[in-house]
Write a protein that holds these residues in place. Structure first.
Motif, PDB file in Angstrom:
ATOM      1  N   ASP A 102      59.297  12.319 -52.036  1.00 23.34           N
ATOM      2  CA  ASP A 102      58.235  12.838 -51.179  1.00 23.34           C
ATOM      3  C   ASP A 102      58.745  14.067 -50.417  1.00 23.34           C
ATOM      4  OD1 ASP A 102      55.643  12.794 -50.232  1.00 23.34           O
ATOM      5  OD2 ASP A 102      56.097  11.450 -48.576  1.00 23.34           O
ATOM      6  N   HIS A 115      49.263   4.633 -52.583  1.00 19.94           N
ATOM      7  CA  HIS A 115      48.793   5.711 -51.706  1.00 19.94           C
ATOM      8  C   HIS A 115      49.464   7.043 -52.066  1.00 19.94           C
ATOM      9  CE1 HIS A 115      47.196   7.626 -48.153  1.00 19.94           C
ATOM     10  NE2 HIS A 115      48.412   7.977 -47.800  1.00 19.94           N
ATOM     11  N   TYR A 175      47.902   8.240 -55.290  1.00 21.27           N
ATOM     12  CA  TYR A 175      46.543   8.719 -55.036  1.00 21.27           C
ATOM     13  C   TYR A 175      46.572  10.111 -54.409  1.00 21.27           C
ATOM     14  CZ  TYR A 175      41.924   9.142 -52.955  1.00 21.27           C
ATOM     15  OH  TYR A 175      40.695   9.594 -52.590  1.00 21.27           O
ATOM     16  N   ASN A 176      47.442  10.306 -53.417  1.00 22.72           N
ATOM     17  CA  ASN A 176      47.550  11.621 -52.773  1.00 22.72           C
ATOM     18  C   ASN A 176      48.017  12.687 -53.755  1.00 22.72           C
ATOM     19  OD1 ASN A 176      46.626  10.860 -50.279  1.00 22.72           O
ATOM     20  ND2 ASN A 176      48.662  10.478 -49.451  1.00 22.72           N
ATOM     21  N   LYS A 212      45.025  13.360 -56.043  1.00 20.75           N
ATOM     22  CA  LYS A 212      43.959  14.048 -55.321  1.00 20.75           C
ATOM     23  C   LYS A 212      44.369  15.469 -54.936  1.00 20.75           C
ATOM     24  CE  LYS A 212      41.065  13.538 -51.256  1.00 20.75           C
ATOM     25  NZ  LYS A 212      40.857  12.790 -50.024  1.00 20.75           N
ATOM     26  N   GLY A 223      46.965  16.847 -51.993  1.00 18.02           N
ATOM     27  CA  GLY A 223      46.888  16.961 -50.537  1.00 18.02           C
ATOM     28  C   GLY A 223      46.992  18.392 -50.059  1.00 18.02           C
ATOM     29  N   GLU A 249      53.691  18.011 -57.182  1.00 18.80           N
ATOM     30  CA  GLU A 249      52.711  16.954 -57.403  1.00 18.80           C
ATOM     31  C   GLU A 249      53.289  15.860 -58.297  1.00 18.80           C
ATOM     32  OE1 GLU A 249      49.217  18.820 -58.918  1.00 18.80           O
ATOM     33  OE2 GLU A 249      49.070  20.158 -57.200  1.00 18.80           O
TER      34      GLU A 249
END
Length: 187
Positions: free
Chosen positions: A24, A90, A93-94, A97, A99, A168
């Motif tokens: 991350d 989560h 998903y981020n 999607k 962010g 990503e």
């Protein structure tokens, strides 16, 4: 011999979790490193602060997790696995999607602080999960800090060289690793 295998397996699991959490910081570091005017001193400061938060947040989570572990008893494996599944899901998903970036400039002190906290907050949840049944706190905290700091500086440096697409994929991979560990904790 069996005990040595177990300890090396536990170390490998901790290092894989540290990498999953550090991805991350790596992926967000790529995006931040692509900003113009990012100096090496800024990158070192951001990475150091991320390493500190990657040690502080799981430490807080570990202590909270021990308390929760005493309250929940045998249900802790399911709770820990569930937390990791939610956290990994989560993250995935981020990443899927896409962010948005941070509105505060990451080279200012408050920007570094917020950036470090934002990429380290998931370490609290993982620490909470691990605190329910892991005893080697120092190994976990140091591993998370060192790996998080190293991956952050690598991401920042790489951000100067490559496009944003890799970031990503890094977050998606980190989420996938946490989901796999969550499933392992449950079963």
């Amino acid at each position: 011999m069996l005990e040595a295998s177990f300890q090396s397996g536990q170390l490998a699991a901790i290092l894989l979790m540290a990498v999953a959490l550090g991805l991350d910081a790596f992926s967000l570091g790529i995006g931040v490193g692509m900003r113009s005017g990012m100096r090496l001193a800024h990158m070192a400061g951001i990475s150091f602060m991320i390493a500190l938060f990657h040690m502080l947040m799981p430490l807080l989570g570990l202590f909270a997790g021990r308390y929760v572990g005493m309250l929940l008893g045998h249900v802790t494996g399911f709770a820990a696995g569930g937390l990791l599944l939610l956290l990994g899901g989560h993250m995935m998903y981020n990443a899927w999607k896409g962010g948005e970036g941070l509105p505060i400039h990451p080279t200012a002190f408050w920007g570094m602080l917020l950036f470090s906290l934002s990429v380290s907050i998931d370490s609290f949840s993982v620490g909470l999960s691990l605190g329910m049944f892991v005893n080697d706190v120092l190994l976990i905290v140091i591993s998370f800090g060192v790996v998080g700091g190293l991956l952050a500086i690598l991401g920042l440096l790489l951000g100067r060289q490559v496009s944003n697409k890799l970031g990503e994929y890094g977050e998606m991979l980190g989420g996938l690793i946490l989901v796999v560990f969550g499933i392992m904790f449950i079963f």
